[in-house]
Each structure stands twice: as C-alpha cells, then as structure tokens.
Design a protein around this motif. Structure first.
Motif, short mmCIF file in Angstrom:
data_model
loop_
_atom_site.label_atom_id
_atom_site.label_comp_id
_atom_site.label_asym_id
_atom_site.label_seq_id
_atom_site.Cartn_x
_atom_site.Cartn_y
_atom_site.Cartn_z
N MET A 97 -17.29 -1.34 35.82
CA MET A 97 -16.25 -1.65 34.97
C MET A 97 -15.50 -0.28 34.85
N GLY A 98 -14.02 -0.10 34.83
CA GLY A 98 -13.35 0.97 34.67
C GLY A 98 -13.55 1.60 33.62
N GLU A 99 -13.10 2.73 33.36
CA GLU A 99 -12.93 3.58 32.10
C GLU A 99 -11.75 3.11 31.16
N TYR A 100 -12.01 3.01 29.99
CA TYR A 100 -11.05 2.73 29.06
C TYR A 100 -10.41 3.77 28.38
N VAL A 101 -9.19 3.68 28.27
CA VAL A 101 -8.26 4.57 27.72
C VAL A 101 -7.75 4.06 26.01
N TYR A 102 -8.02 5.00 25.29
CA TYR A 102 -7.76 4.28 23.76
C TYR A 102 -6.75 5.06 23.36
N ALA A 103 -6.10 4.19 22.23
CA ALA A 103 -4.77 4.90 21.42
C ALA A 103 -5.47 6.09 20.86
N GLU A 104 -4.40 6.90 20.45
CA GLU A 104 -4.80 8.33 19.97
C GLU A 104 -5.75 8.00 18.56
N SER A 105 -5.24 7.27 17.74
CA SER A 105 -5.93 6.84 16.64
C SER A 105 -7.40 6.20 16.68
N TRP A 106 -7.60 5.54 17.89
CA TRP A 106 -9.06 5.01 18.22
C TRP A 106 -9.87 6.19 18.79
N GLN A 107 -9.28 6.96 19.52
CA GLN A 107 -9.92 8.08 20.23
C GLN A 107 -10.50 9.25 19.15
N ARG A 108 -9.52 9.17 18.08
CA ARG A 108 -9.90 10.13 17.10
C ARG A 108 -11.18 9.75 16.26
N LEU A 109 -11.29 8.32 15.91
CA LEU A 109 -12.29 7.71 15.53
C LEU A 109 -13.64 7.68 16.41
N LEU A 110 -13.22 7.39 17.56
CA LEU A 110 -14.59 7.40 18.39
C LEU A 110 -15.20 9.04 18.57
N ASP A 111 -14.18 10.14 18.63
CA ASP A 111 -14.74 11.32 18.66
C ASP A 111 -15.42 11.73 17.23
N GLN A 112 -15.14 11.33 16.17
CA GLN A 112 -15.48 11.66 14.87
C GLN A 112 -16.81 11.07 14.80
N ALA A 113 -17.16 9.66 15.43
CA ALA A 113 -18.43 9.02 15.31
C ALA A 113 -19.31 9.74 16.20
N GLY A 114 -18.85 10.57 17.18
CA GLY A 114 -19.75 11.11 17.97
C GLY A 114 -20.28 12.68 17.84
N GLN A 115 -19.68 13.31 16.52
CA GLN A 115 -19.90 14.48 16.10
C GLN A 115 -21.35 14.69 15.63
N PRO A 116 -21.85 15.86 15.87
CA PRO A 116 -23.39 15.90 15.53
C PRO A 116 -23.41 16.09 13.82
N GLY A 117 -24.68 15.62 13.58
CA GLY A 117 -24.68 15.45 11.96
C GLY A 117 -23.98 14.22 11.35
N GLN A 118 -23.48 13.51 12.17
CA GLN A 118 -22.94 12.29 11.56
C GLN A 118 -23.57 10.98 12.31
N SER A 119 -23.72 9.98 11.37
CA SER A 119 -24.34 8.65 11.81
C SER A 119 -23.61 7.98 12.50
N GLY A 120 -24.05 7.56 13.71
CA GLY A 120 -23.11 6.77 14.76
C GLY A 120 -23.27 5.45 14.39
N ALA A 121 -23.85 4.76 13.41
CA ALA A 121 -23.78 3.44 13.11
C ALA A 121 -22.66 3.04 12.66
N MET A 122 -22.23 1.87 12.84
CA MET A 122 -21.02 1.09 12.26
C MET A 122 -21.34 -0.16 11.96
N SER A 123 -20.63 -0.48 10.66
CA SER A 123 -20.99 -1.76 10.42
C SER A 123 -19.68 -2.16 9.36
N LEU A 124 -19.32 -3.56 9.28
CA LEU A 124 -18.30 -3.95 8.67
C LEU A 124 -18.72 -3.89 7.04
N ALA A 125 -17.71 -3.42 6.38
CA ALA A 125 -17.91 -3.47 4.74
C ALA A 125 -18.21 -4.92 4.16
N SER A 126 -17.73 -5.98 4.85
CA SER A 126 -18.05 -7.25 4.36
C SER A 126 -19.35 -8.03 4.88
#
Length: 143
Positions: free
Chosen positions: A1-30
C-alpha cells in the motif's frame, strides 16, 4: 500500500496526536466512555462491509427478478389483441402493460447501476481502513 498524503489540516492533527506526553487514543464524542475489555463497548467506531455487500446482493436479485417478471408479463399478453380489436378494455390493458414494462425496466436499470457501486463501497471502506490504520500506526509506534 502506498503512502498517504493528507490535507494540511489533517496532517496537523496527526502530528499533534503523535507528540510526546499526549494520549494517542481517539474516540468519537458520541461513542461515550469506553467500556470494560471484552464488553463490546469499546468506544470505537466500527463498521463492516457486510451491509454493503448484502445491499449489492439484494440489488442483483431485484435486477434478475424484474427481468424475469417483465418477460412473464409480456409473454402473458402475447396474442391478447387477437379478436379484441376496437374494445376499450384492450386499449386500457395495452396501456397498463406499457406502464408496467416501463417501471420494471427502470427498476432493472437502477439496480444494475447500484450493484457495482455498493460492492465498490464495501471494498473501498476496507482499503481506506487499512490505509488509515497503517498511517496512524506510525504515530503510535504500532505496526
């Protein structure tokens, strides 16, 4: 499978999710809070290709059935005009037959277009899921 290129806004979120000290778990509010392990209430959004595949199968069956019914309907009316020339009921019957043939043809055509689209949706969801899982794995350290 090839590498995905994300829109800048998504890439920012992915980068934030991977920062040390932050939880990588995501869930829907609902989705509500995660339940105990094995309870089935994990708080994760889950889907399956089955409903899409089932719908594609139903579209295929309906397409086949409408073709069969239309052929039987047309066959049943064959020869009905013999000896009934000029009767108003024959004109009405011919009109009703044409109307049903038009409707059955429309259903047959629509189902023929829907079936491959539904099958493609089932397949595409699986591909997207695998791609997203792979892309997110690089941020959580899991592969």
């Amino acid at each position: 499978m090839g590498e995905y290129v994300y829109a800048e806004s998504w890439q920012r979120l992915l980068d934030q999710a991977g920062q040390p000290g932050q939880s990588g778990a995501m869930s829907l509010a609902s989705a509500g809070p995660a339940g105990p392990a094995g309870s089935g209430a994990s708080g994760e959004l889950k889907h399956s290709a089955k409903p899409w595949s089932d719908a594609a199968g139903a579209a295929h069956s309906l397409q086949t059935d409408t073709a069969t019914v239309k052929a039987k309907l047309t066959s049943a009316h064959t020869g009905a005009q013999a000896g009934t020339a000029g009767l108003a009921s024959m004109a009405a019957l011919t009109s009703v037959l044409a109307s049903w043939e038009k409707r059955l043809t429309a259903v047959h055509t629509e189902c023929g277009a829907l079936e491959p689209a539904l099958r493609e949706t089932a397949w595409a969801q699986g591909e997207v899921d695998a791609g997203v899982k792979s892309a997110l794995a690089q941020y959580s350290g899991k592969r």
